[in-house]
Design a protein around this motif. Structure first.
Motif, mmCIF file in Angstrom:
data_model
loop_
_atom_site.group_PDB
_atom_site.id
_atom_site.type_symbol
_atom_site.label_atom_id
_atom_site.label_comp_id
_atom_site.label_asym_id
_atom_site.label_seq_id
_atom_site.Cartn_x
_atom_site.Cartn_y
_atom_site.Cartn_z
ATOM 1 N N LEU A 60 44.788 -7.778 11.432
ATOM 2 C CA LEU A 60 44.263 -8.309 10.318
ATOM 3 C C LEU A 60 45.070 -7.735 9.161
ATOM 4 C CD1 LEU A 60 40.393 -8.607 11.263
ATOM 5 C CD2 LEU A 60 42.106 -10.358 11.392
ATOM 6 N N ASN A 61 44.558 -8.540 7.707
ATOM 7 C CA ASN A 61 45.047 -7.996 6.457
ATOM 8 C C ASN A 61 46.579 -7.508 6.554
ATOM 9 O OD1 ASN A 61 42.372 -7.228 5.312
ATOM 10 N ND2 ASN A 61 42.149 -6.105 6.997
ATOM 11 N N GLY A 62 47.246 -8.537 6.973
ATOM 12 C CA GLY A 62 48.726 -8.884 6.802
ATOM 13 C C GLY A 62 49.384 -7.945 7.670
ATOM 14 N N ARG A 63 48.976 -7.296 8.841
ATOM 15 C CA ARG A 63 49.725 -6.473 9.491
ATOM 16 C C ARG A 63 50.081 -7.187 10.805
ATOM 17 N NH1 ARG A 63 50.923 -3.073 5.983
ATOM 18 N NH2 ARG A 63 51.778 -1.811 7.445
ATOM 19 N N VAL A 64 51.444 -6.650 11.454
ATOM 20 C CA VAL A 64 51.945 -7.251 12.585
ATOM 21 C C VAL A 64 51.915 -6.460 13.774
ATOM 22 C CG1 VAL A 64 54.258 -8.046 13.580
ATOM 23 C CG2 VAL A 64 53.717 -8.557 11.239
ATOM 24 N N SER A 65 51.434 -6.786 14.665
ATOM 25 C CA SER A 65 51.142 -6.042 16.053
ATOM 26 C C SER A 65 52.402 -5.523 16.676
ATOM 27 C CB SER A 65 50.212 -6.892 16.999
ATOM 28 O OG SER A 65 50.079 -6.092 18.062
ATOM 29 N N LEU A 66 52.232 -4.555 17.259
ATOM 30 C CA LEU A 66 53.441 -3.922 18.515
ATOM 31 C C LEU A 66 52.623 -3.394 19.398
ATOM 32 C CD1 LEU A 66 56.186 -2.411 18.641
ATOM 33 C CD2 LEU A 66 55.022 -0.449 17.762
ATOM 34 N N GLU A 67 53.115 -4.025 20.599
ATOM 35 C CA GLU A 67 52.741 -3.744 21.866
ATOM 36 C C GLU A 67 53.324 -2.366 22.510
ATOM 37 O OE1 GLU A 67 54.154 -7.065 24.189
ATOM 38 O OE2 GLU A 67 52.788 -8.618 23.246
ATOM 39 N N ILE A 68 52.224 -1.795 23.125
ATOM 40 C CA ILE A 68 52.167 -0.455 23.654
ATOM 41 C C ILE A 68 52.110 -0.086 25.131
ATOM 42 C CG2 ILE A 68 51.550 1.807 23.552
ATOM 43 C CD1 ILE A 68 50.595 1.420 20.674
ATOM 44 N N ALA A 124 46.260 2.957 23.326
ATOM 45 C CA ALA A 124 45.793 1.763 22.990
ATOM 46 C C ALA A 124 46.900 0.788 23.562
ATOM 47 C CB ALA A 124 45.513 1.412 21.641
ATOM 48 N N ARG A 125 46.655 -0.489 23.786
ATOM 49 C CA ARG A 125 47.304 -1.381 24.437
ATOM 50 C C ARG A 125 48.319 -2.160 23.013
ATOM 51 N NH1 ARG A 125 43.007 -4.341 27.890
ATOM 52 N NH2 ARG A 125 44.855 -5.682 28.526
ATOM 53 N N LEU A 126 47.825 -1.924 22.169
ATOM 54 C CA LEU A 126 48.578 -2.404 20.816
ATOM 55 C C LEU A 126 48.466 -1.602 19.475
ATOM 56 C CD1 LEU A 126 46.413 -4.046 18.776
ATOM 57 C CD2 LEU A 126 46.355 -5.445 20.653
ATOM 58 N N SER A 127 49.542 -1.612 18.658
ATOM 59 C CA SER A 127 49.316 -0.906 17.435
ATOM 60 C C SER A 127 49.307 -1.869 16.388
ATOM 61 C CB SER A 127 50.223 0.274 17.205
ATOM 62 O OG SER A 127 50.054 0.734 16.081
ATOM 63 N N CYS A 128 48.658 -1.822 15.333
ATOM 64 C CA CYS A 128 48.570 -2.616 13.985
ATOM 65 C C CYS A 128 49.334 -1.958 12.715
ATOM 66 C CB CYS A 128 47.470 -3.224 13.531
ATOM 67 S SG CYS A 128 46.834 -4.484 14.741
ATOM 68 N N GLY A 129 49.295 -0.463 12.765
ATOM 69 C CA GLY A 129 49.855 0.060 11.672
ATOM 70 C C GLY A 129 49.170 -0.160 10.200
ATOM 71 N N CYS A 130 47.949 0.123 10.199
ATOM 72 C CA CYS A 130 47.035 -0.261 9.205
ATOM 73 C C CYS A 130 47.439 0.252 7.885
ATOM 74 C CB CYS A 130 45.685 0.042 9.605
ATOM 75 S SG CYS A 130 45.129 -0.562 11.193
ATOM 76 N N PRO A 131 47.516 -0.441 6.849
ATOM 77 C CA PRO A 131 47.321 0.008 5.295
ATOM 78 C C PRO A 131 46.255 1.068 4.998
ATOM 79 C CG PRO A 131 46.480 -2.168 5.226
ATOM 80 C CD PRO A 131 46.803 -1.893 6.760
ATOM 81 N N LYS A 132 46.449 1.897 3.910
ATOM 82 C CA LYS A 132 45.474 2.912 3.644
ATOM 83 C C LYS A 132 44.048 2.243 3.623
ATOM 84 C CE LYS A 132 48.631 5.850 1.288
ATOM 85 N NZ LYS A 132 49.011 6.600 0.015
ATOM 86 N N LYS A 133 43.920 1.380 3.003
ATOM 87 C CA LYS A 133 42.435 0.686 2.962
ATOM 88 C C LYS A 133 41.829 0.442 4.263
ATOM 89 C CE LYS A 133 39.863 -2.554 0.224
ATOM 90 N NZ LYS A 133 39.927 -3.835 -0.935
ATOM 91 N N TYR A 134 42.381 0.145 5.342
ATOM 92 C CA TYR A 134 41.752 -0.132 6.521
ATOM 93 C C TYR A 134 41.987 0.608 7.645
ATOM 94 C CZ TYR A 134 41.007 -4.420 3.965
ATOM 95 O OH TYR A 134 40.716 -5.330 2.865
#
Length: 289
Positions: free
Chosen positions: A140-148, A154-164
């Motif tokens: 959510l919030n404009g991020r793109v998923s990376l499969e792990i 975790a099975r995925l990562s979203c690299g969240c921005p500072k606010k989330y």
């Protein structure tokens, strides 16, 4: 000399080809479910449930966890017939402090392993991970998923921005009010940390349950006898009282002026009621503005 150069070129190309194939190789994700081997009986991971389900047995709870890419472990209640399967977004290895004793609730890891198509060993630094968790993109919030493909993460990562924060960047990192706490998925009344405009935390009591569709933050509570000491103190001056504990003193309690000013930026209503800790919300003694 030309023959030597030719052989060197052939060897170079021979070494390059399998490396390129390996980097593009697709990993296969496998799961294991053995009740007596993988269960931790009478334990939960506290505070990490993101979904509750009704299932027929533990094996079905495992299947539902396997199908949800956010799930890393499950809690099964064998004595319950409704909402008896809880999916969690961490495992006991990721959050050891969250493991708590709960009678009748059984913890089970989502045991995973990864191999390449064809059965070769999967090497994270060398091979491409594809586990199906980023199609469609869950972030959510404009991020793109990376499969792990790591059995301890975790099975995925979203690299969240500072606010989330959160696996899908779905949670507010520094909630400013009880309403933000509710947006983060909490529905049980109690003490929670929120943050002022400088992102400094302070504790408040949040009421999520007394009125449907409303979230309340307790700013003041005084008994009739103790009200005398505060009646000449308006909300415009600091009269901080007993708000440094993790349990409300309903007879004498008030947030500090700066904390109330921080909260004033967020609310839509103010409510006053009598005998709330003993009688709950009674509309005979009630005002809302």
């Amino acid at each position: 000399m030309d023959i030597v150069r030719y052989l060197q070129m052939v060897l170079f190309l021979f070494n390059l080809h399998p490396s390129t194939v390996a980097e593009a190789a697709v990993s296969c994700q496998n799961f294991k479910f053995v009740m007596d081997e993988d269960f931790v009986y009478h334990h939960i991971v506290e505070g990490h449930v993101f979904r509750r389900l009704t299932v027929r047995n533990a094996a079905q709870c495992h299947v539902r966890c396997k199908e949800d890419c956010l799930c890393l472990c499950m809690i099964y209640f064998p004595q319950s017939y409704e909402n008896n399967c809880e999916l969690n977004d961490v495992s006991k290895d990721m959050e050891r402090a969250a493991m708590k004793w709960r009678q009748g609730r059984n913890y089970d890891d989502l045991v995973r392993s990864y191999k390449l198509k064809g059965g070769d060993k999967y090497i994270p630094e060398k091979h491409r991970c594809i586990n199906g968790c980023c199609s469609p993109n869950p972030c959510l919030n404009g991020r793109v998923s990376l499969e792990i493909c790591d059995t301890h993460r975790a099975r995925l990562s979203c690299g969240c921005p500072k606010k989330y924060t959160g696996q899908r960047c779905e949670k507010i990192r520094h909630p400013k009010s009880c309403k933000d706490i509710a947006k983060n998925g909490t529905s049980t009344s109690g003490y929670y940390n929120i943050f002022d405009s400088n992102n400094d935390p302070f504790s408040v009591y949040c009421d999520f349950q007394s009125e449907p569709d409303f979230v309340r933050t307790l700013i003041q509570s005084f008994s009739k006898d103790d009200l005398v000491s505060s009646k000449n103190k308006g909300f415009g001056e600091n009269f901080e009282t007993n708000n440094d504990k993790r349990e409300v003193d309903w007879n004498r309690y008030q947030l500090s002026l700066s904390q109330m000013q921080s909260l004033a930026n967020n609310p839509t209503h103010l409510r006053a009621t009598c005998n709330f800790p003993t009688d709950g919300l009674q509309y005979s003694d009630y005002a809302r503005a």
